[in-house]
Scaffold this motif. Structure first.
Motif, short mmCIF file in Angstrom:
data_model
loop_
_atom_site.label_atom_id
_atom_site.label_comp_id
_atom_site.label_asym_id
_atom_site.label_seq_id
_atom_site.Cartn_x
_atom_site.Cartn_y
_atom_site.Cartn_z
N ALA A 40 46.08 -9.80 -25.15
CA ALA A 40 46.74 -11.39 -25.81
C ALA A 40 47.43 -10.53 -26.76
N ALA A 41 47.62 -9.81 -26.77
CA ALA A 41 48.82 -9.10 -27.49
C ALA A 41 48.44 -7.27 -27.17
N ILE A 42 49.58 -6.92 -27.08
CA ILE A 42 50.32 -4.87 -26.41
C ILE A 42 51.06 -4.94 -26.99
N ALA A 43 51.12 -3.72 -26.84
CA ALA A 43 52.25 -2.99 -28.04
C ALA A 43 52.91 -1.82 -26.25
N PRO A 44 54.10 -1.94 -26.23
CA PRO A 44 55.01 -1.71 -25.29
C PRO A 44 53.84 0.12 -24.93
N GLY A 45 54.19 0.19 -23.37
CA GLY A 45 53.31 1.36 -23.51
C GLY A 45 52.35 0.96 -22.87
N GLY A 46 52.13 -0.30 -22.76
CA GLY A 46 50.32 -0.39 -22.54
C GLY A 46 50.18 -1.54 -21.54
N THR A 47 48.87 -2.14 -20.59
CA THR A 47 49.35 -1.93 -19.57
C THR A 47 48.51 -3.87 -20.00
N ILE A 48 48.29 -4.81 -19.18
CA ILE A 48 48.26 -6.05 -19.37
C ILE A 48 47.67 -6.39 -17.45
N THR A 49 46.99 -7.26 -18.03
CA THR A 49 45.99 -6.98 -16.59
C THR A 49 45.69 -9.04 -15.98
N ILE A 50 47.01 -8.97 -15.06
CA ILE A 50 47.21 -10.92 -14.59
C ILE A 50 45.68 -11.34 -13.67
N GLN A 51 44.92 -12.32 -13.73
CA GLN A 51 44.37 -12.75 -12.55
C GLN A 51 44.62 -14.22 -12.44
N TRP A 52 44.74 -14.52 -11.02
CA TRP A 52 45.43 -15.77 -10.83
C TRP A 52 44.27 -16.40 -9.57
N THR A 53 43.94 -17.38 -9.58
CA THR A 53 43.35 -18.11 -7.99
C THR A 53 44.25 -19.48 -7.36
N ALA A 54 44.06 -19.78 -6.16
CA ALA A 54 44.74 -20.21 -5.30
C ALA A 54 44.01 -20.38 -4.84
N PRO A 55 44.76 -22.29 -4.38
CA PRO A 55 44.06 -23.01 -3.62
C PRO A 55 44.24 -21.86 -1.61
N ASP A 56 42.76 -21.75 -0.82
CA ASP A 56 43.00 -21.05 0.54
C ASP A 56 44.20 -21.58 0.59
N SER A 57 44.73 -22.63 0.95
CA SER A 57 45.58 -22.47 1.84
C SER A 57 47.23 -22.31 1.40
N HIS A 58 47.88 -22.23 -0.10
CA HIS A 58 48.51 -22.28 -0.92
C HIS A 58 49.75 -21.78 0.18
N PRO A 59 50.75 -22.03 -0.43
CA PRO A 59 52.20 -21.28 0.69
C PRO A 59 52.10 -20.46 0.65
N ALA A 60 52.87 -19.22 1.62
CA ALA A 60 52.69 -17.94 1.41
C ALA A 60 54.14 -17.57 0.78
N ARG A 61 55.06 -19.01 0.06
CA ARG A 61 55.85 -18.38 -0.66
C ARG A 61 55.40 -18.42 -2.13
N ASP A 62 54.64 -18.41 -3.00
CA ASP A 62 53.97 -18.34 -4.41
C ASP A 62 54.17 -17.22 -4.78
N PHE A 63 54.19 -17.24 -6.75
CA PHE A 63 54.27 -15.89 -6.80
C PHE A 63 53.85 -16.27 -8.99
N ILE A 64 53.57 -15.31 -8.89
CA ILE A 64 53.29 -15.14 -9.84
C ILE A 64 54.00 -14.79 -11.20
N GLY A 65 55.10 -14.99 -12.77
CA GLY A 65 55.68 -14.35 -12.52
C GLY A 65 55.86 -13.93 -15.01
N LEU A 66 56.51 -13.40 -15.68
CA LEU A 66 56.79 -14.00 -17.25
C LEU A 66 58.44 -13.84 -17.22
N CYS A 67 58.54 -15.11 -17.62
CA CYS A 67 59.54 -14.71 -18.11
C CYS A 67 60.24 -15.11 -20.30
N GLU A 68 61.08 -15.06 -20.26
CA GLU A 68 60.40 -14.55 -22.16
C GLU A 68 60.75 -16.09 -22.38
#
Length: 122
Positions: A40-68
């Motif tokens: 939940a907290a990280i300093a620059p230079g560290g690594t975050i792990t992102i895990q996701w789930t989606a329905p089997d039929s989710h659209p091919a253009r789906d994406f995950i992202g970080l914004c300010e």
């Protein structure tokens, strides 16, 4: 911390920002979609792990992202994302992301141009 909408946010506390004091609220319902990040907290230079789930039929253009955090409730185009990645075919996945940008960010899962999952507030 001002709550913008019930339980829509996981704000990554990066580079010395402390997590929010209030407990997370339940995530909104979008059956089959979820996203989470650790730590939940990280300093620059560290690594975050992102895990996701989606329905089997989710659209091919789906994406995950970080914004300010300041951009979290604005309609986003590709130039406003700090980082984004297409969600491949399948129902679950994991991304390890090296992190070097200080600040507060919101992790979003987008499907057909709409948020279908965000992480709860930290």
């Amino acid at each position: 911390m001002k709550r913008i909408a019930p339980s829509l946010f996981l704000i990554l506390a990066l580079a010395g920002h402390s997590p929010a004091a209030e407990p997370p609220a339940p995530a909104r319902a979008n059956p089959g979609y979820s996203i989470r990040v650790s730590p939940a907290a990280i300093a620059p230079g560290g690594t975050i792990t992102i895990q996701w789930t989606a329905p089997d039929s989710h659209p091919a253009r789906d994406f995950i992202g970080l914004c300010e955090k300041a951009e979290a409730d604005k309609p986003l185009n590709s130039g406003q994302w700090t980082w984004s990645q297409p969600v491949p075919t399948g129902t679950a996945g994991r991304v390890n992301l090296p992190w070097n940008v200080p600040g507060e960010y919101v992790l979003r899962f987008q499907s057909d141009g709409k948020d279908v999952a965000r992480c709860p507030a930290l």
